[in-house]
Design an enzyme around this catalytic site. Structure first.
Site, PDB file in Angstrom:
ATOM      1  N   ALA A  68       1.207  -0.862  -0.274  1.00  0.00           N
ATOM      2  CA  ALA A  68       0.130  -0.215  -0.112  1.00  0.00           C
ATOM      3  C   ALA A  68       1.253   1.881   0.211  1.00  0.00           C
ATOM      4  CB  ALA A  68      -1.024   0.010   1.505  1.00  0.00           C
ATOM      5  N   ASP A  69       0.287   1.875  -0.575  1.00  0.00           N
ATOM      6  CA  ASP A  69       1.108   3.682  -0.590  1.00  0.00           C
ATOM      7  C   ASP A  69       0.130   4.604  -0.656  1.00  0.00           C
ATOM      8  OD1 ASP A  69       4.407   4.810  -0.366  1.00  0.00           O
ATOM      9  OD2 ASP A  69       3.093   6.071  -1.635  1.00  0.00           O
ATOM     10  N   GLN A  70       0.841   5.868   0.146  1.00  0.00           N
ATOM     11  CA  GLN A  70      -0.325   7.096  -0.187  1.00  0.00           C
ATOM     12  C   GLN A  70      -0.019   8.031   0.030  1.00  0.00           C
ATOM     13  OE1 GLN A  70      -2.403   8.400   4.006  1.00  0.00           O
ATOM     14  NE2 GLN A  70      -4.154   8.044   2.727  1.00  0.00           N
TER      15      GLN A  70
END
Length: 193
Positions: A68-70
């Site tokens: 995941a990344d944001q």
């Protein structure tokens, strides 16, 4: 059940994944992330989440690996990340106050055995209230959100900064969209319920 691996060092993602009640392991991804302003934010977080998950494929050759990344964007579309310091967090919040910002959270499930991949992006928009510098300094001092994109923790006191939040899954704002992840895991035969 297949081995699940969370490719993240984020305590927030770890806490979120625990909510699903599935056994999993945690490992730091072997991928150095870079924010490239030339890449659209949705494509950027897809790329980063995918490469984080794939980076652990050799270490876990028969697993479902979650990456995941944001990032978030300012009203002009500039991609922003984590502040890194209390001073930068106050400044980031000051710039955000009274404006709407969109958060892009990429999530990937990578089957290291079959090399099958499912990746998606969930967006969430926040509008911060107009607050003075003293209020922002007090907030940052209380929560120390220097490792959070947007310089706030929506699951904590950060909710007091908000005028409005809009999106389909608040967990995306924290860093791991559990509604989407649950559906993705089902594609790989993992039933959460």
């Amino acid at each position: 059940m297949r081995t699940l691996v969370l490719a993240s060092t984020s305590p927030y993602r770890l806490q979120l994944l625990r909510q699903l009640g599935l056994p999993f392991q945690v490992a730091a991804p072997l991928f150095e992330e870079r924010i490239d302003q030339e890449i659209a934010p949705d494509l950027l977080v897809r790329h980063l989440s995918l490469h984080k998950a794939k980076s652990l494929g050799e270490r876990f050759p028969d697993a479902l690996i979650i990456g995941a990344d944001q990032v978030f964007t300012d009203p002009r579309g500039k991609v922003l990340g984590k502040p890194g310091s209390a001073e930068a967090a106050v400044e980031q919040l000051r710039e955000m106050a009274g404006r709407s910002h969109t958060f892009y959270t990429g999530v990937t499930v990578y089957d290291s055995l079959s090399r099958e991949v499912s990746t998606d992006v969930v967006t969430f928009t926040v509008t911060l209230r107009r607050l003075n510098r003293e209020q922002l300094v007090r907030y940052v001092k209380r929560e120390n959100p220097v490792d959070c994109a947007g310089s706030f923790k929506i699951e904590g006191l950060g909710i007091a900064l908000m005028e409005r939040i809009e999106g389909s899954d608040y967990t995306a704002l924290i860093g791991l969209p559990l509604i989407r992840l649950t559906a993705m895991l089902e594609q790989f035969g993992v039933e959460v319920l």
